[in-house]
Design a protein around this motif. Sequence first.
Motif, PDB file in Angstrom:
ATOM      1  N   LYS A 136      -1.113  -7.657  -1.368  1.00 24.47           N
ATOM      2  CA  LYS A 136      -0.566  -6.973  -0.185  1.00 24.47           C
ATOM      3  C   LYS A 136       0.645  -7.706   0.387  1.00 24.47           C
ATOM      4  O   LYS A 136       1.526  -7.077   0.983  1.00 24.47           O
ATOM      5  N   THR A 137       0.704  -9.030   0.185  1.00 30.67           N
ATOM      6  CA  THR A 137       1.851  -9.774   0.708  1.00 30.67           C
ATOM      7  C   THR A 137       3.126  -9.466  -0.082  1.00 30.67           C
ATOM      8  O   THR A 137       4.229  -9.716   0.395  1.00 30.67           O
ATOM      9  N   GLU A 138       2.959  -8.913  -1.313  1.00 34.59           N
ATOM     10  CA  GLU A 138       4.134  -8.551  -2.124  1.00 34.59           C
ATOM     11  C   GLU A 138       4.800  -7.286  -1.630  1.00 34.59           C
ATOM     12  O   GLU A 138       5.993  -7.079  -1.852  1.00 34.59           O
ATOM     13  N   LEU A 139       4.029  -6.418  -1.005  1.00 31.62           N
ATOM     14  CA  LEU A 139       4.531  -5.081  -0.721  1.00 31.62           C
ATOM     15  C   LEU A 139       5.357  -5.056   0.555  1.00 31.62           C
ATOM     16  O   LEU A 139       4.934  -4.603   1.610  1.00 31.62           O
ATOM     17  N   THR A 140       6.581  -5.539   0.420  1.00 29.41           N
ATOM     18  CA  THR A 140       7.547  -5.374   1.488  1.00 29.41           C
ATOM     19  C   THR A 140       7.940  -3.898   1.555  1.00 29.41           C
ATOM     20  O   THR A 140       7.588  -3.108   0.678  1.00 29.41           O
ATOM     21  N   THR A 141       8.653  -3.521   2.577  1.00 33.35           N
ATOM     22  CA  THR A 141       9.090  -2.129   2.716  1.00 33.35           C
ATOM     23  C   THR A 141       9.871  -1.676   1.493  1.00 33.35           C
ATOM     24  O   THR A 141       9.637  -0.593   0.940  1.00 33.35           O
ATOM     25  N   THR A 142      10.798  -2.499   1.035  1.00 33.37           N
ATOM     26  CA  THR A 142      11.620  -2.135  -0.119  1.00 33.37           C
ATOM     27  C   THR A 142      10.775  -2.016  -1.376  1.00 33.37           C
ATOM     28  O   THR A 142      10.913  -1.066  -2.165  1.00 33.37           O
ATOM     29  N   LYS A 143       9.879  -2.985  -1.567  1.00 28.37           N
ATOM     30  CA  LYS A 143       9.071  -2.978  -2.782  1.00 28.37           C
ATOM     31  C   LYS A 143       8.057  -1.834  -2.783  1.00 28.37           C
ATOM     32  O   LYS A 143       7.707  -1.313  -3.841  1.00 28.37           O
TER      33      LYS A 143
END
Length: 516
Positions: free
Chosen positions: A136-143
């Motif tokens: 979940k920490t990977e999922l930035t808005t862009t990603k």
Amino acid sequence: MNDELLFADDDGVGKVSQNRETGSPWRVLVADDEPDVHRITRMVLNGFRFDGRKVELISAYSGEEACEVMAKNDDIAMALLDVVMEEDHAGLNVARYIREELNNRYTRIVLRTGQPGQAPEQEVIRTFDINDYKDKTELTTTKLNTLMFATLRSYRDICILDEHRRGLEKVIQASAQVFSSGELSKFASAVLEQVTNLLGLEQSALYCSSSTPSGALIDDSRRFRVLAATGDMQQLSEVDSFDNIPELIRQGFEQAMTEKRSLYFEDYYIGYFSSDRGSESLLYVACQGRPSHLDKQLLEIYATNVAITYENLLMRDEILETQRELVYMLGEAVEKRSKETGAHVKRVAKISELLALRYGLSPDEASLIKLASPLHDVGKIGIPDSILHKPGKHDADEWTVMQTHAQIGADILGKSDRRILKLGAIIAGQHHERWDGSGYPNGLSGDDIHIAGRITALADVFDALGSDRCYKNAWPLEDILDLIQQEAGKHFDPALVQILIDNIDDITRIRQTYPD
């Protein structure tokens, strides 16, 4: 969970397509037991578009609820599943349920976890049929936007491939229907039916063929024939002139014939089919919109099958027509040698077909009897002229010779393995057998006499009595019917006699259609 951890705005929100919306939303399942995850996901994807379509998010707060959503909806493009919900492996169980229980291979599955150690990525990817695994920490808005584009693109392409597969199945089924249609008229109707099925239409259609090879539809005579028509085009079923079809269709046909290819317009399709032998046919189908790329591919594949089938049917019809003509010509030659009219064999053929149908035989069986019955007296070619042409009554020896024509005909035709000639051999050998067993050459009786022999015997005697011969004048209809009724159960099958009486008006019309 901290919003910044879930969707850190490291590079700013990616720009999404502003294309005009062209279809229903992409349906995406979000399964997570934290309400904030649902709220933030909706906020980030609020303006998201892919292929001009919005995203519809469906929320589930437990693995059990996610399974219920998937069971009730077969159009979920993507499932974002939290690994840990009401139990440690709830998301994994949902993934297994989607693939194994629902047998759903289309929905793209992405697992999200805030506790990577709970379900190690390498083990999960290896064990479960999922498409991505994200911390979940990977999922930035862009990603998250990148993930949505990649995943929906994958789902779209899988659906397109499946649509092609289903379309090809339809083409195969449609082709099978056309191949099995048998007759040219049935073939033409099947073409229209299957083309409208392929396009998902219930619209007007017209199927035409050139009457001569290589461009007959656009030569000076405008000669062509309408093979089948549906919808608003049904009024053109009997049209036999190119100039009498609507101008729009005529122009489309002319362009297709000039360019030797099928054409696609905004609200109609012109199909062009040709064969190696030079025959050409044209198809007009009204549409509600321009056919899709897939529609065009399917139509071109189908058009190839149609052209091949049409050519084969034309060749088969030509062979059958030649065969029919040869049978009639042979029958007529025998009748003329007997100083009788050639129209007799045509009348016997048509009357035999009518009796066969009314008796309950199939159209194919009745047609075969019609084609074979003109050969009933072919054995007369082996009878000497002095006996065959004798105007008076034959003596005992002459009559013995005359009777041999039945077996001679059976022997001549019995050497062939062709259906018509094999049945012709039966008819030639049995059309002088009698229901009571007193006939010749083998003294067969009742149902031991082939139905084709019984039918032809009745048709032959009925027509012969009503015709002038070298040894007699034609009988009045009333006298013919009286004799035939007297011979029911003796000479003739009584069931066939009754059928003849019941259908005498139709039989009389046959005699009037083919006069001596």
